[in-house]
Design an enzyme around this catalytic site. Structure first.
Site, PDB file in Angstrom:
ATOM      1  N   TYR A   1      -1.785   0.159  10.387  1.00 55.22           N
ATOM      2  CA  TYR A   1      -2.086  -0.480   9.097  1.00 55.22           C
ATOM      3  C   TYR A   1      -0.881  -0.374   8.161  1.00 55.22           C
ATOM      4  CZ  TYR A   1      -3.734  -1.029   4.332  1.00 55.22           C
ATOM      5  OH  TYR A   1      -3.840  -1.424   3.021  1.00 55.22           O
TER       6      TYR A   1
ATOM      7  N   LYS B   1       1.729  -3.421   6.709  1.00 63.62           N
ATOM      8  CA  LYS B   1       2.032  -3.691   5.296  1.00 63.62           C
ATOM      9  C   LYS B   1       3.536  -3.627   5.052  1.00 63.62           C
ATOM     10  CE  LYS B   1      -1.843  -4.655   3.666  1.00 63.62           C
ATOM     11  NZ  LYS B   1      -2.120  -5.829   2.836  1.00 63.62           N
TER      12      LYS B   1
ATOM     13  N   SER C   1       0.820  -1.209   0.000  1.00 57.20           N
ATOM     14  CA  SER C   1       0.000   0.000   0.000  1.00 57.20           C
ATOM     15  C   SER C   1       0.854   1.259   0.000  1.00 57.20           C
ATOM     16  CB  SER C   1      -0.864  -0.022   1.270  1.00 57.20           C
ATOM     17  OG  SER C   1      -1.485   1.221   1.461  1.00 57.20           O
TER      18      SER C   1
HETATM   19  N1  NAD Z   1      -8.792  -0.946  -1.372  1.00 55.03           N
HETATM   20  C1  NAD Z   1      -7.729  -0.147  -1.494  1.00 55.03           C
HETATM   21  O1  NAD Z   1      -7.829   1.011  -1.930  1.00 55.03           O
HETATM   22  C2  NAD Z   1      -6.351  -0.661  -1.095  1.00 55.03           C
HETATM   23  C3  NAD Z   1      -5.247   0.206  -1.208  1.00 55.03           C
HETATM   24  C4  NAD Z   1      -3.989  -0.279  -0.861  1.00 55.03           C
HETATM   25  C5  NAD Z   1      -3.822  -1.591  -0.437  1.00 55.03           C
HETATM   26  N2  NAD Z   1      -4.910  -2.396  -0.324  1.00 55.03           N
HETATM   27  C6  NAD Z   1      -4.700  -3.779   0.133  1.00 55.03           C
HETATM   28  O2  NAD Z   1      -5.259  -4.655  -0.845  1.00 55.03           O
HETATM   29  C7  NAD Z   1      -5.793  -5.833  -0.244  1.00 55.03           C
HETATM   30  C8  NAD Z   1      -7.202  -6.061  -0.714  1.00 55.03           C
HETATM   31  O3  NAD Z   1      -7.995  -4.921  -0.421  1.00 55.03           O
HETATM   32  P1  NAD Z   1      -9.571  -4.946  -0.638  1.00 55.03           P
HETATM   33  O4  NAD Z   1     -10.019  -3.531  -0.702  1.00 55.03           O
HETATM   34  O5  NAD Z   1      -9.900  -5.895  -1.730  1.00 55.03           O
HETATM   35  O6  NAD Z   1     -10.019  -5.555   0.762  1.00 55.03           O
HETATM   36  P2  NAD Z   1     -11.252  -6.557   1.098  1.00 55.03           P
HETATM   37  O7  NAD Z   1     -11.470  -6.431   2.556  1.00 55.03           O
HETATM   38  O8  NAD Z   1     -12.385  -6.330   0.181  1.00 55.03           O
HETATM   39  O9  NAD Z   1     -10.617  -7.986   0.779  1.00 55.03           O
HETATM   40  C9  NAD Z   1      -9.785  -8.692   1.686  1.00 55.03           C
HETATM   41  C10 NAD Z   1     -10.209 -10.152   1.665  1.00 55.03           C
HETATM   42  O10 NAD Z   1      -9.371 -10.880   2.564  1.00 55.03           O
HETATM   43  C11 NAD Z   1     -10.175 -11.733   3.371  1.00 55.03           C
HETATM   44  N3  NAD Z   1      -9.480 -11.914   4.649  1.00 55.03           N
HETATM   45  C12 NAD Z   1      -9.152 -10.975   5.574  1.00 55.03           C
HETATM   46  N4  NAD Z   1      -8.552 -11.529   6.628  1.00 55.03           N
HETATM   47  C13 NAD Z   1      -8.484 -12.874   6.377  1.00 55.03           C
HETATM   48  C14 NAD Z   1      -7.981 -13.985   7.102  1.00 55.03           C
HETATM   49  N5  NAD Z   1      -7.496 -13.849   8.342  1.00 55.03           N
HETATM   50  N6  NAD Z   1      -8.044 -15.214   6.537  1.00 55.03           N
HETATM   51  C15 NAD Z   1      -8.601 -15.371   5.293  1.00 55.03           C
HETATM   52  N7  NAD Z   1      -9.105 -14.357   4.571  1.00 55.03           N
HETATM   53  C16 NAD Z   1      -9.059 -13.117   5.107  1.00 55.03           C
HETATM   54  C17 NAD Z   1     -11.501 -11.007   3.520  1.00 55.03           C
HETATM   55  O11 NAD Z   1     -12.593 -11.861   3.842  1.00 55.03           O
HETATM   56  C18 NAD Z   1     -11.655 -10.368   2.147  1.00 55.03           C
HETATM   57  O12 NAD Z   1     -12.320 -11.244   1.246  1.00 55.03           O
HETATM   58  C19 NAD Z   1      -5.651  -5.626   1.259  1.00 55.03           C
HETATM   59  O13 NAD Z   1      -4.517  -6.336   1.683  1.00 55.03           O
HETATM   60  C20 NAD Z   1      -5.443  -4.129   1.417  1.00 55.03           C
HETATM   61  O14 NAD Z   1      -4.634  -3.839   2.531  1.00 55.03           O
HETATM   62  C21 NAD Z   1      -6.172  -1.978  -0.644  1.00 55.03           C
END
Ligand code: NAD
Length: 328
Positions: free
Chosen positions: A140, A144, A116
């Site tokens: 957070y 990461k 991130s």
């Molecule tokens: N959305 C953004 O703008 C953004 C920006 C930078 C980084 N990220 C990173 O990208 C990744 C995905 O983001 P997103 O927006 O799709 O999030 P999201 O919450 O929609 O998806 C995360 C998925 O991981 C699963 N999960 C979480 N903890 C778990 C565990 N202990 N065991 C098994 N499954 C688990 C959740 O059920 C979910 O399906 C994350 O790691 C987030 O930190 C997202």
């Protein structure tokens, strides 16, 4: 390739599964479905499980024999991470550690990791390149960065090949409408603005209109989730044993919150009431990516990330496709 997509039932992970399938790979989703959704798993099998549960993860790796792993699973909300840091470290850092150990034990060599822009903290200059120092300002972002550090060390010690993708702000939805963003509660700005447009909330609150930016509101770099998804397919192809690399994924163009709301009004044709509130602690005024390294190494460029297209696909998801996708 057969790819174990940890967190593949979530927002970005499900779009990555679609891109993987379109590129001829087989995604196998591993997800505890705490945040993600069964209906979002459409391009391969779903294996329900916890990332921290080494026994289940091992059984799934033995059953599917993946060539590579993608790790999207994490808790991802800055404010929540300030209030519940240990829950964040257990899930994001503990989960990554378990995953690396299980990969190592099962001879799975390659991994693409969702990192991130939060790992940079408050940037010292803009746009933000990968060489800029990573100084996260909340648990957070630190979780990461720790994920990246563990991967870097595992690449050096065990010959793993890892690519960390540092996303800026993911936004938009699949253009064909089969998947989109569905979080409850919803923390992300664009769905919140569109909920206000759809009159599912009375207005949108803008935190801080006195930043040192042209219109006083924060500037962010929004990148379409489909562009992010394809970057993962490209990252798989450059994984090599013993090498850790990291790339920023953004458009290089900042958009202020005021501009974003203006665009949302014009795409939706709705009024969208707005109120302002004081700044939130820890919101940097301006975060814009320099993604030239990804353009070169991954041959990646964001082709869906025009702000009009981002808002249009997110709006169509919310008003039209969502009910069909969830129901069917
Ligand atoms: N959305 C953004 O703008 C953004 C920006 C930078 C980084 N990220 C990173 O990208 C990744 C995905 O983001 P997103 O927006 O799709 O999030 P999201 O919450 O929609 O998806 C995360 C998925 O991981 C699963 N999960 C979480 N903890 C778990 C565990 N202990 N065991 C098994 N499954 C688990 C959740 O059920 C979910 O399906 C994350 O790691 C987030 O930190 C997202």
């Amino acid at each position: 390739m057969r790819v174990l997509v940890v967190g593949g039932a979530g927002y970005i992970g499900s779009h990555a599964c679609k891109a993987l399938a379109e590129a001829g790979h087989m995604p196998v989703v591993y997800d505890n479905l705490r945040i993600g959704h069964k209906w979002a798993v459409k391009w391969g099998p779903l294996e329900p499980g916890e990332i921290n549960d080494a026994a289940t993860l091992t059984a799934v790796m033995r059953r599917h024999r993946p060539d590579a792993v993608m790790n999207f699973a994490a808790y991802a909300y800055v404010g929540e991470s300030n209030n519940e840091p240990t829950r964040y470290y257990r899930n994001n850092v503990g989960g990554m550690l378990t995953l690396i150990e299980v990969m190592q034990a099962n001879d799975v060599r390659f991994i693409v990791f969702s990192s991130s822009c939060a790992t940079y903290g408050v940037p010292s200059s803009l746009p933000i390149g990968e060489a800029q120092e990573q100084k996260p300002i909340n648990p957070y972002g630190r979780s990461k960065l720790m994920g990246e550090m563990m991967l870097r060390d595992a690449c050096a010690a065990y010959g793993l090949g890892a690519v960390a993708l540092r996303y800026f702000n993911a936004a938009g939805a699949d253009a064909e409408g089969s998947i989109g963003e569905e979080h409850d509660p919803e923390p992300h700005l664009i769905p919140l603005v569109l909920q206000a447009a759809a009159e599912r909330r009375p207005n949108i609150t803008v935190f801080g209109d006195d930043y040192d930016t042209d219109d006083g509101t924060c500037i962010r770099d929004y990148v379409h989730v489909t562009d992010l998804a394809w970057a993962h397919v490209a990252a798989l192809a450059i994984c090599e044993p013993g090498r850790f690399s990291a790339y920023n994924l953004g458009t290089g163009k900042g958009c202020s919150i005021n501009e974003l709301i203006g665009q949302a009004r014009s795409v939706t044709g709705k009024r969208i009431a707005m109120t302002t509130a004081p700044r939130r602690a820890g919101d940097p005024p301006n975060l814009v990516a320099d993604s030239s390294a990804a353009r070169t190494a991954l041959k990646w460029s964001p082709v869906h990330s025009d702000m009009g297209n981002i808002i249009e696909t997110a709006w169509r998801w919310m008003t039209d496709h969502r009910n069909k996708a969830i129901g069917g």
